[in-house]
Design a protein around this motif. Structure first.
Motif, PDB file in Angstrom:
ATOM      1  N   GLU A   1       0.847  -1.194   0.000  1.00 50.62           N
ATOM      2  CA  GLU A   1       0.000   0.000   0.000  1.00 50.62           C
ATOM      3  C   GLU A   1       0.879   1.239   0.000  1.00 50.62           C
ATOM      4  OE1 GLU A   1      -1.841  -1.189   3.538  1.00 50.62           O
ATOM      5  OE2 GLU A   1      -2.891  -2.828   2.561  1.00 50.62           O
ATOM      6  N   ALA A   2       1.987   1.157  -0.711  1.00 48.96           N
ATOM      7  CA  ALA A   2       2.962   2.242  -0.757  1.00 48.96           C
ATOM      8  C   ALA A   2       2.357   3.474  -1.418  1.00 48.96           C
ATOM      9  CB  ALA A   2       4.207   1.797  -1.518  1.00 48.96           C
ATOM     10  N   LEU A   3       3.028   4.595  -1.218  1.00 51.03           N
ATOM     11  CA  LEU A   3       2.614   5.863  -1.805  1.00 51.03           C
ATOM     12  C   LEU A   3       3.399   6.097  -3.093  1.00 51.03           C
ATOM     13  CD1 LEU A   3       1.207   8.619  -1.815  1.00 51.03           C
ATOM     14  CD2 LEU A   3       2.992   9.445  -0.253  1.00 51.03           C
ATOM     15  N   PHE A   4       2.684   6.232  -4.209  1.00 52.79           N
ATOM     16  CA  PHE A   4       3.311   6.507  -5.499  1.00 52.79           C
ATOM     17  C   PHE A   4       3.253   7.998  -5.774  1.00 52.79           C
ATOM     18  CE2 PHE A   4       1.770   2.145  -5.694  1.00 52.79           C
ATOM     19  CZ  PHE A   4       2.930   1.486  -6.060  1.00 52.79           C
ATOM     20  N   LEU A   5       4.394   8.574  -6.097  1.00 50.00           N
ATOM     21  CA  LEU A   5       4.511  10.027  -6.207  1.00 50.00           C
ATOM     22  C   LEU A   5       4.674  10.478  -7.650  1.00 50.00           C
ATOM     23  CD1 LEU A   5       7.074  10.522  -3.315  1.00 50.00           C
ATOM     24  CD2 LEU A   5       4.641  11.061  -3.212  1.00 50.00           C
ATOM     25  N   SER A   6       4.068  11.605  -7.975  1.00 42.38           N
ATOM     26  CA  SER A   6       4.336  12.251  -9.254  1.00 42.38           C
ATOM     27  C   SER A   6       5.690  12.952  -9.143  1.00 42.38           C
ATOM     28  CB  SER A   6       3.244  13.266  -9.568  1.00 42.38           C
ATOM     29  OG  SER A   6       3.355  14.384  -8.682  1.00 42.38           O
ATOM     30  N   PRO A   7       6.314  13.324 -10.257  1.00 45.90           N
ATOM     31  CA  PRO A   7       7.593  14.045 -10.176  1.00 45.90           C
ATOM     32  C   PRO A   7       7.509  15.320  -9.340  1.00 45.90           C
ATOM     33  CG  PRO A   7       7.241  13.240 -12.400  1.00 45.90           C
ATOM     34  CD  PRO A   7       5.968  12.962 -11.644  1.00 45.90           C
ATOM     35  N   LYS A   8       6.395  16.057  -9.439  1.00 42.09           N
ATOM     36  CA  LYS A   8       6.253  17.288  -8.652  1.00 42.09           C
ATOM     37  C   LYS A   8       6.170  16.979  -7.161  1.00 42.09           C
ATOM     38  CE  LYS A   8       4.083  20.278 -12.123  1.00 42.09           C
ATOM     39  NZ  LYS A   8       2.881  21.082 -12.465  1.00 42.09           N
ATOM     40  N   GLU A   9       5.425  15.935  -6.815  1.00 46.54           N
ATOM     41  CA  GLU A   9       5.302  15.556  -5.411  1.00 46.54           C
ATOM     42  C   GLU A   9       6.645  15.087  -4.863  1.00 46.54           C
ATOM     43  OE1 GLU A   9       0.630  14.037  -5.622  1.00 46.54           O
ATOM     44  OE2 GLU A   9       2.279  12.612  -5.805  1.00 46.54           O
ATOM     45  N   GLU A  10       7.340  14.315  -5.675  1.00 46.36           N
ATOM     46  CA  GLU A  10       8.659  13.830  -5.251  1.00 46.36           C
ATOM     47  C   GLU A  10       9.609  14.989  -5.010  1.00 46.36           C
ATOM     48  OE1 GLU A  10      12.244  10.887  -6.861  1.00 46.36           O
ATOM     49  OE2 GLU A  10      10.288  10.904  -7.846  1.00 46.36           O
ATOM     50  N   ALA A  11       9.560  15.999  -5.867  1.00 45.21           N
ATOM     51  CA  ALA A  11      10.447  17.157  -5.723  1.00 45.21           C
ATOM     52  C   ALA A  11      10.181  17.893  -4.410  1.00 45.21           C
ATOM     53  CB  ALA A  11      10.272  18.094  -6.914  1.00 45.21           C
ATOM     54  N   VAL A  12       8.908  17.998  -4.034  1.00 46.74           N
ATOM     55  CA  VAL A  12       8.551  18.661  -2.769  1.00 46.74           C
ATOM     56  C   VAL A  12       9.197  17.940  -1.592  1.00 46.74           C
ATOM     57  CG1 VAL A  12       6.645  19.124  -1.180  1.00 46.74           C
ATOM     58  CG2 VAL A  12       6.379  19.638  -3.605  1.00 46.74           C
ATOM     59  N   LEU A  13       9.072  16.604  -1.567  1.00 47.62           N
ATOM     60  CA  LEU A  13       9.616  15.834  -0.451  1.00 47.62           C
ATOM     61  C   LEU A  13      11.141  15.810  -0.482  1.00 47.62           C
ATOM     62  CD1 LEU A  13       7.081  12.856  -0.363  1.00 47.62           C
ATOM     63  CD2 LEU A  13       7.020  15.031   0.860  1.00 47.62           C
ATOM     64  N   ASN A  14      11.723  15.758  -1.677  1.00 50.73           N
ATOM     65  CA  ASN A  14      13.189  15.789  -1.779  1.00 50.73           C
ATOM     66  C   ASN A  14      13.752  17.087  -1.213  1.00 50.73           C
ATOM     67  OD1 ASN A  14      13.414  13.263  -2.928  1.00 50.73           O
ATOM     68  ND2 ASN A  14      13.472  14.027  -5.033  1.00 50.73           N
ATOM     69  N   ASN A  15      13.070  18.202  -1.458  1.00 50.26           N
ATOM     70  CA  ASN A  15      13.534  19.497  -0.937  1.00 50.26           C
ATOM     71  C   ASN A  15      13.524  19.504   0.593  1.00 50.26           C
ATOM     72  OD1 ASN A  15      13.973  20.619  -3.458  1.00 50.26           O
ATOM     73  ND2 ASN A  15      11.922  21.504  -3.596  1.00 50.26           N
ATOM     74  N   ILE A  16      12.474  18.922   1.187  1.00 49.71           N
ATOM     75  CA  ILE A  16      12.398  18.864   2.647  1.00 49.71           C
ATOM     76  C   ILE A  16      13.524  18.022   3.213  1.00 49.71           C
ATOM     77  CG2 ILE A  16      11.001  18.071   4.596  1.00 49.71           C
ATOM     78  CD1 ILE A  16       8.509  18.731   2.921  1.00 49.71           C
ATOM     79  N   VAL A  17      13.761  16.869   2.602  1.00 51.07           N
ATOM     80  CA  VAL A  17      14.819  15.976   3.089  1.00 51.07           C
ATOM     81  C   VAL A  17      16.189  16.617   2.922  1.00 51.07           C
ATOM     82  CG1 VAL A  17      15.964  13.756   2.674  1.00 51.07           C
ATOM     83  CG2 VAL A  17      13.470  13.874   2.800  1.00 51.07           C
ATOM     84  N   ASP A  18      16.367  17.394   1.862  1.00 47.86           N
ATOM     85  CA  ASP A  18      17.643  18.098   1.679  1.00 47.86           C
ATOM     86  C   ASP A  18      17.890  19.087   2.814  1.00 47.86           C
ATOM     87  OD1 ASP A  18      18.394  16.795  -0.613  1.00 47.86           O
ATOM     88  OD2 ASP A  18      17.579  18.313  -1.977  1.00 47.86           O
ATOM     89  N   ILE A  19      16.836  19.764   3.260  1.00 49.00           N
ATOM     90  CA  ILE A  19      16.971  20.690   4.386  1.00 49.00           C
ATOM     91  C   ILE A  19      17.369  19.931   5.647  1.00 49.00           C
ATOM     92  CG2 ILE A  19      15.706  22.258   5.915  1.00 49.00           C
ATOM     93  CD1 ILE A  19      13.990  23.035   3.478  1.00 49.00           C
ATOM     94  N   ILE A  20      16.726  18.793   5.881  1.00 51.27           N
ATOM     95  CA  ILE A  20      17.059  17.967   7.045  1.00 51.27           C
ATOM     96  C   ILE A  20      18.507  17.505   6.976  1.00 51.27           C
ATOM     97  CG2 ILE A  20      16.572  15.785   8.224  1.00 51.27           C
ATOM     98  CD1 ILE A  20      13.642  16.126   7.350  1.00 51.27           C
ATOM     99  N   ARG A  21      18.902  17.028   5.806  1.00 55.34           N
ATOM    100  CA  ARG A  21      20.264  16.522   5.625  1.00 55.34           C
ATOM    101  C   ARG A  21      21.297  17.622   5.876  1.00 55.34           C
ATOM    102  NH1 ARG A  21      21.302  12.490   1.457  1.00 55.34           N
ATOM    103  NH2 ARG A  21      19.443  13.343   0.457  1.00 55.34           N
ATOM    104  N   LYS A  22      21.075  18.796   5.312  1.00 61.84           N
ATOM    105  CA  LYS A  22      22.022  19.899   5.473  1.00 61.84           C
ATOM    106  C   LYS A  22      22.097  20.362   6.922  1.00 61.84           C
ATOM    107  CE  LYS A  22      21.422  21.624   0.762  1.00 61.84           C
ATOM    108  NZ  LYS A  22      20.798  22.666  -0.103  1.00 61.84           N
TER     109      LYS A  22
END
Length: 304
Positions: free
Chosen positions: A131-152
């Motif tokens: 029951e995984a969550l499938f993301l559109s490219p735009k949705e993925e970009a939103v989450l990637n940006n958040i994770v980048d902030i966490i990582r930095k």
């Protein structure tokens, strides 16, 4: 999937060692690149003592969603809470043509924050892998940006502000994931209505059989297992499609069955209560009146 006992991993540092990764810079939170993870090549079951939120992209993998399989080039997310067992199958070494990240969060990192209490309100932590969550490219970009902030943030010097800066980012990640799951329920109408139709069919067959006499009302867990999906996922799907949760659907179907028996048979209220799995007629009468506003006898009188 492995039939062996799951391997329990107590700490984020232990996870790094298990996957042949460098020691984490922060023992309570880490972002790992999927392409850096090493695998044994054997199917394995894991039990983590911390939260794991993963986004991975792989064009050659088939993911099972509900009762159907889909090919997705977009990102696929999985959410695992502490103490949950999950299984993975893979080839040996590091995955080819695979990208993404895994965010690991130890419960201690959330200590003394509101998120420590509210994180489990996100029901998708109790969804199954299919029951995984499938993301559109735009949705993925939103989450990637958040994770980048966490990582930095945790790569910089750890100080008294680290937690207060990262926690809101985790909350944003979880809230966006919840929004995207709701979108998924809407965009997969055909699949979800198929699950709803199967749910109603299974429930109807159960109520028409002698299982009510033997086992009483079907539980939410029973219905979810019959559909091969998790109880929380079933509840979310039904609420999205109908505005009612699983228990409400079960009760509504039982009331319709009770109305049918009251209005079309000569059975007494006690006999109907027994056939519907109630040990005491009084319990059935209270249940019926709470749902309809009428006692069984008053409802029967309306047909005479």
């Amino acid at each position: 999937m492995s039939n062996h006992q799951p391997k329990r991993i107590h700490s984020i540092a232990a996870f790094h060692r298990y996957r042949e990764l460098p020691e984490p810079e922060n023992p309570l939170i880490s972002v790992v690149n999927v392409e850096d993870i090493s695998y044994t090549g054997k199917a394995e079951s894991l039990l983590l003592d911390f939260y794991s939120i993963a986004l991975k992209r792989h064009q050659d993998i088939r993911f099972k969603y509900g009762q159907q399989q889909y090919d997705f080039d977009a990102g696929v997310m999985f959410f695992v809470a502490p103490g949950q067992i999950f299984s993975i199958e893979h080839t040996a070494g590091k995955p080819a043509d695979c990208s993404g990240w895994v965010l690991l969060i130890h419960p201690d990192f959330l200590w003394n924050t509101p998120l420590a209490k509210t994180i489990r309100k996100y029901e998708y932590f109790d969804y199954a892998v299919n029951e995984a969550l499938f993301l559109s490219p735009k949705e993925e970009a939103v989450l990637n940006n958040i994770v980048d902030i966490i990582r930095k943030e945790y790569h910089s010097s750890i100080d008294k502000f680290t937690q207060s800066i990262i926690i809101p980012q985790i909350e944003s990640l979880l809230n966006y994931a919840e929004r995207f799951y709701q979108r998924q329920f809407v965009t997969r109408k055909i699949t979800n209505h198929h699950i709803l139709a199967r749910f109603e069919e299974i429930l109807s067959q159960y109520l028409d059989s002698n299982q009510l006499l033997q086992n009483g009302l079907p539980t939410v867990q029973y219905m979810a297992s019959a559909l091969n999906i998790s109880p929380n996922y079933l509840g979310t799907l039904l609420r999205t499609l109908t505005g009612k949760n699983t228990q409400q659907h079960i009760h509504d179907s039982l009331i319709e069955k009770a109305k049918e028996k009251i209005s079309t048979t000569a059975l007494s209220v006690s006999e109907i209560a027994y056939e519907l799995g109630f040990e005491h007629p009084q319990s059935f009468s209270r249940f019926f009146k709470s749902k309809t506003g009428l006692s069984p006898l008053a409802f029967k009188a309306a047909f005479n």
